[in-house]
Design an enzyme around this catalytic site. Structure first.
Site, PDB file in Angstrom:
ATOM      1  N   ARG A 286       0.831  -1.212   0.000  1.00 15.76           N
ATOM      2  CA  ARG A 286       0.000   0.000   0.000  1.00 15.76           C
ATOM      3  C   ARG A 286       0.863   1.258   0.000  1.00 15.76           C
ATOM      4  NH1 ARG A 286      -3.934   2.533   4.286  1.00 15.76           N
ATOM      5  NH2 ARG A 286      -5.434   3.541   2.912  1.00 15.76           N
TER       6      ARG A 286
ATOM      7  N   HIS B  47       0.521   4.406  -2.649  1.00 13.67           N
ATOM      8  CA  HIS B  47       0.289   5.788  -2.224  1.00 13.67           C
ATOM      9  C   HIS B  47       1.452   6.688  -2.611  1.00 13.67           C
ATOM     10  CE1 HIS B  47      -3.246   5.324   0.796  1.00 13.67           C
ATOM     11  NE2 HIS B  47      -3.341   4.462  -0.184  1.00 13.67           N
TER      12      HIS B  47
ATOM     13  N   ASN C 280      -6.165  10.761   6.547  1.00 13.04           N
ATOM     14  CA  ASN C 280      -5.774   9.634   7.400  1.00 13.04           C
ATOM     15  C   ASN C 280      -5.616   8.353   6.592  1.00 13.04           C
ATOM     16  OD1 ASN C 280      -4.972   8.325   9.576  1.00 13.04           O
ATOM     17  ND2 ASN C 280      -6.764   8.703  10.830  1.00 13.04           N
TER      18      ASN C 280
ATOM     19  N   HIS D 180      -6.091  -5.803  -2.602  1.00 17.97           N
ATOM     20  CA  HIS D 180      -6.930  -5.995  -1.421  1.00 17.97           C
ATOM     21  C   HIS D 180      -7.164  -7.473  -1.113  1.00 17.97           C
ATOM     22  CE1 HIS D 180      -8.672  -1.635  -1.813  1.00 17.97           C
ATOM     23  NE2 HIS D 180      -7.402  -1.664  -1.474  1.00 17.97           N
TER      24      HIS D 180
HETATM   25  C1  HEM Z   1      -8.859   1.280  -6.487  1.00 19.99           C
HETATM   26  C2  HEM Z   1      -9.008   2.131  -5.503  1.00 19.99           C
HETATM   27  C3  HEM Z   1      -8.547   1.880  -4.098  1.00 19.99           C
HETATM   28  C4  HEM Z   1      -9.200   2.289  -2.986  1.00 19.99           C
HETATM   29  C5  HEM Z   1     -10.487   3.091  -2.938  1.00 19.99           C
HETATM   30  C6  HEM Z   1      -8.443   1.824  -1.848  1.00 19.99           C
HETATM   31  C7  HEM Z   1      -8.797   2.051  -0.526  1.00 19.99           C
HETATM   32  C8  HEM Z   1      -8.247   1.400   0.556  1.00 19.99           C
HETATM   33  C9  HEM Z   1      -8.721   1.518   1.908  1.00 19.99           C
HETATM   34  C10 HEM Z   1      -9.857   2.410   2.370  1.00 19.99           C
HETATM   35  C11 HEM Z   1      -7.982   0.675   2.679  1.00 19.99           C
HETATM   36  C12 HEM Z   1      -8.121   0.416   4.173  1.00 19.99           C
HETATM   37  C13 HEM Z   1      -7.234   1.334   4.951  1.00 19.99           C
HETATM   38  C14 HEM Z   1      -7.435   1.217   6.434  1.00 19.99           C
HETATM   39  O1  HEM Z   1      -8.573   1.199   6.893  1.00 19.99           O
HETATM   40  O2  HEM Z   1      -6.443   1.143   7.171  1.00 19.99           O
HETATM   41  C15 HEM Z   1      -7.031   0.042   1.804  1.00 19.99           C
HETATM   42  C16 HEM Z   1      -6.105  -0.872   2.202  1.00 19.99           C
HETATM   43  C17 HEM Z   1      -5.135  -1.396   1.375  1.00 19.99           C
HETATM   44  N1  HEM Z   1      -4.923  -1.068   0.062  1.00 19.99           N
HETATM   45 FE1  HEM Z   1      -6.173  -0.005  -1.118  1.00 19.99          FE
HETATM   46  N2  HEM Z   1      -7.358   1.124  -2.281  1.00 19.99           N
HETATM   47  C18 HEM Z   1      -7.366   1.147  -3.652  1.00 19.99           C
HETATM   48  C19 HEM Z   1      -6.412   0.600  -4.474  1.00 19.99           C
HETATM   49  C20 HEM Z   1      -5.275  -0.023  -4.019  1.00 19.99           C
HETATM   50  C21 HEM Z   1      -4.152  -0.361  -4.846  1.00 19.99           C
HETATM   51  C22 HEM Z   1      -4.024  -0.048  -6.329  1.00 19.99           C
HETATM   52  C23 HEM Z   1      -3.248  -0.978  -4.040  1.00 19.99           C
HETATM   53  C24 HEM Z   1      -1.888  -1.527  -4.365  1.00 19.99           C
HETATM   54  C25 HEM Z   1      -1.485  -1.851  -5.566  1.00 19.99           C
HETATM   55  C26 HEM Z   1      -3.831  -1.044  -2.713  1.00 19.99           C
HETATM   56  C27 HEM Z   1      -3.283  -1.682  -1.645  1.00 19.99           C
HETATM   57  C28 HEM Z   1      -3.866  -1.778  -0.393  1.00 19.99           C
HETATM   58  C29 HEM Z   1      -3.378  -2.648   0.664  1.00 19.99           C
HETATM   59  C30 HEM Z   1      -2.263  -3.670   0.539  1.00 19.99           C
HETATM   60  C31 HEM Z   1      -4.167  -2.398   1.778  1.00 19.99           C
HETATM   61  C32 HEM Z   1      -4.040  -3.042   3.167  1.00 19.99           C
HETATM   62  C33 HEM Z   1      -3.121  -2.176   4.010  1.00 19.99           C
HETATM   63  C34 HEM Z   1      -2.766  -2.771   5.354  1.00 19.99           C
HETATM   64  O3  HEM Z   1      -3.260  -3.830   5.733  1.00 19.99           O
HETATM   65  O4  HEM Z   1      -1.917  -2.165   6.042  1.00 19.99           O
HETATM   66  N3  HEM Z   1      -5.047  -0.424  -2.733  1.00 19.99           N
HETATM   67  N4  HEM Z   1      -7.206   0.503   0.527  1.00 19.99           N
HETATM   68  C1  LIG Z   2      -6.514   8.253  12.178  1.00 22.07           C
HETATM   69  O1  LIG Z   2      -6.191   6.910  12.405  1.00 22.07           O
HETATM   70  C2  LIG Z   2      -5.925   6.616  13.759  1.00 22.07           C
HETATM   71  C3  LIG Z   2      -5.460   5.162  13.851  1.00 22.07           C
HETATM   72  O2  LIG Z   2      -6.137   4.361  12.948  1.00 22.07           O
HETATM   73  C4  LIG Z   2      -7.177   6.896  14.594  1.00 22.07           C
HETATM   74  O3  LIG Z   2      -6.908   6.644  15.956  1.00 22.07           O
HETATM   75  C5  LIG Z   2      -7.600   8.358  14.421  1.00 22.07           C
HETATM   76  O4  LIG Z   2      -8.789   8.593  15.109  1.00 22.07           O
HETATM   77  C6  LIG Z   2      -7.747   8.683  12.953  1.00 22.07           C
HETATM   78  N1  LIG Z   2      -7.994  10.109  12.768  1.00 22.07           N
HETATM   79  C7  LIG Z   2      -8.928  10.578  11.938  1.00 22.07           C
HETATM   80  C8  LIG Z   2      -9.020  12.053  11.849  1.00 22.07           C
HETATM   81  O5  LIG Z   2      -9.650   9.864  11.277  1.00 22.07           O
END
Ligand code: HEM
Ligand SMILES: *[C@@H]1O[C@H](CO)[C@@H](O)[C@H](O)[C@H]1NC(C)=O
Ligand SMILES: *[C@@H]1O[C@H](CO)[C@@H](O)[C@H](O)[C@H]1NC(C)=O
Length: 326
Positions: A64, A68, A96, A198
């Site tokens: 990820r 980013h 965030n 994902h």
């Molecule tokens: C297509 C649109 C995408 C959206 C809307 C998106 C959104 C998100 C969101 C909301 C999360 C959860 C973050 C959290 O709650 O901590 C996430 C996790 C993640 N995303 Fe995406 N993502 C996208 C594409 C991608 C792409 C292209 C990659 C890599 C090539 C990627 C890799 C990951 C990985 C590996 C995680 C897990 C992170 C972890 O466990 O630490 N994502 N993503």
């Molecule tokens: C940002 O993420 C941290 C850890 O996931 C959380 O504790 C915090 O409330 C989040 N802040 C916002 C503004 O969403």
């Protein structure tokens, strides 16, 4: 002769412009470090392997982080910079991004090992180390391996404000996803393949609670799955809870992501829409049916992602510390 020197001057300045821009536009290449730091790939790979033994989170966190990084000011490790001296850096953007620390740690550790080799010291960019480590975590969780193009330089700026509007959101529809990826020359097929990242990793409940606590529940969501999500994620979001994004094979980089979409088990709207929208459904079905087709498309898309707005030649620099400017 008076007439000749302005002409020579013109030629010289023309060459300066062309020569400099041609180094600046230098292409990435797979053997960029062959003479500079021949063992860089195995050094990085060993660090990544050791780090994965300590924690699985290394895998999704690194993957990820690379995504980013590339989508904000290009793949230049600008995402690694820590906020300092009044500058709020990319990683602290208010959106965030909740990037897990283990991705940063992997790159910092690999950089330290690379720099222990005299020949390599301060010669390998943080951006390239992140690209290599990303390839390695994918391969080490069962995904495809691919040759990584190298020669990126590290960026000289990193601001939280530059993140705004650059990253996709979990509520995005297909048009929005396509537009965002197309702005980096990534096709809809690339976008679909990359979304399957994902297949590993975690999400906080707040990223999808709108789908499971709306009235009615998001109709594109599998009812059984919605119930399971409600059980794991209370209505009042607890920010400490993160759940597996692929409930079937959470630690394996495979095409289960697409099979989940076919069952209505995409976690975010941005995941499920790839199957719901008729324009992308066929690709989802193809990748669900053929792991090989998915792996080939994913490797190709990662290579394209790794080229996004890269700095090469004399642009940027080689950072001494990945989390701080020189
Ligand atoms: C297509 C649109 C995408 C959206 C809307 C998106 C959104 C998100 C969101 C909301 C999360 C959860 C973050 C959290 O709650 O901590 C996430 C996790 C993640 N995303 Fe995406 N993502 C996208 C594409 C991608 C792409 C292209 C990659 C890599 C090539 C990627 C890799 C990951 C990985 C590996 C995680 C897990 C992170 C972890 O466990 O630490 N994502 N993503
Ligand atoms: C940002 O993420 C941290 C850890 O996931 C959380 O504790 C915090 O409330 C989040 N802040 C916002 C503004 O969403
Ligand atoms: C919902 O998911 C279950 C497996 O958890 C599956 O058997 C079922 O067919 C899915 N329902 C739909 C409508 O896809």
């Amino acid at each position: 002769m008076a007439a000749k020197s302005p002409f020579l001057l013109l030629l010289l300045s023309l060459c300066l412009i062309l020569c400099f821009s041609s180094t600046a536009n230098a292409q990435l290449s797979q053997n960029f470090y062959a003479k500079i730091c021949p063992n860089v790939e195995s050094i990085v790979r060993n660090v990544v392997a050791n780090k994965i033994k300590q924690t699985f989170v290394t895998i999704p966190a690194t993957l990820r982080l690379f995504f980013h990084d590339c989508f904000v000011q290009g793949c230049d490790a600008s995402v690694m910079i820590a906020s300092a001296g009044g500058n709020t850096a990319e990683k602290d953007h208010e959106d965030n991004m909740s990037l897990a620390g283990d991705g940063f740690d992997t790159v910092i550790k690999a950089k330290a090992e690379v720099d222990k080799v005299l020949q390599c010291k301060n010669k390998v960019s943080c951006a390239d180390i992140l690209a290599l480590a990303t390839r390695d975590v994918i391969a080490m969780s069962g995904g495809p391996s691919y040759a990584v193009e190298l020669g990126r330089r590290d960026g000289l700026t990193s601001t939280a404000s530059s993140v705004t509007g650059k990253l996709p959101h979990p509520t995005d529809n297909l048009n929005r996803l396509n537009a965002l990826f197309a702005s980096h020359r990534l096709s809809q097929t690339d976008m679909i393949a990359l979304s399957a990242a994902h297949t590993v990793g975690f999400s906080h409940c707040g990223k999808f609670s709108n789908r499971i606590y709306s009235n009615p529940i998001d109709p594109t969501l599998n009812k059984t799955y919605a119930k399971e999500l409600q059980d794991m994620c209370p209505r009042i979001v607890d920010p400490r809870i993160a759940i597996n994004m692929d409930p079937i094979t959470p630690r394996k980089f495979d095409n289960e992501y697409f099979k989940n979409l076919q069952k209505g088990m995409g976690l975010f709207t941005s995941d499920q829409v790839l199957f719901t929208d008729a324009r992308s459904r066929q690709t989802v079905n193809t990748f669900a049916q053929s792991s090989t087709a998915f792996f080939n498309a994913f490797a190709a898309a990662m290579t394209k992602l790794g080229r996004v707005d890269v700095k090469t030649g004399n642009q940027g620099n080689i950072r001494i510390r990945c989390d701080a400017f020189n």
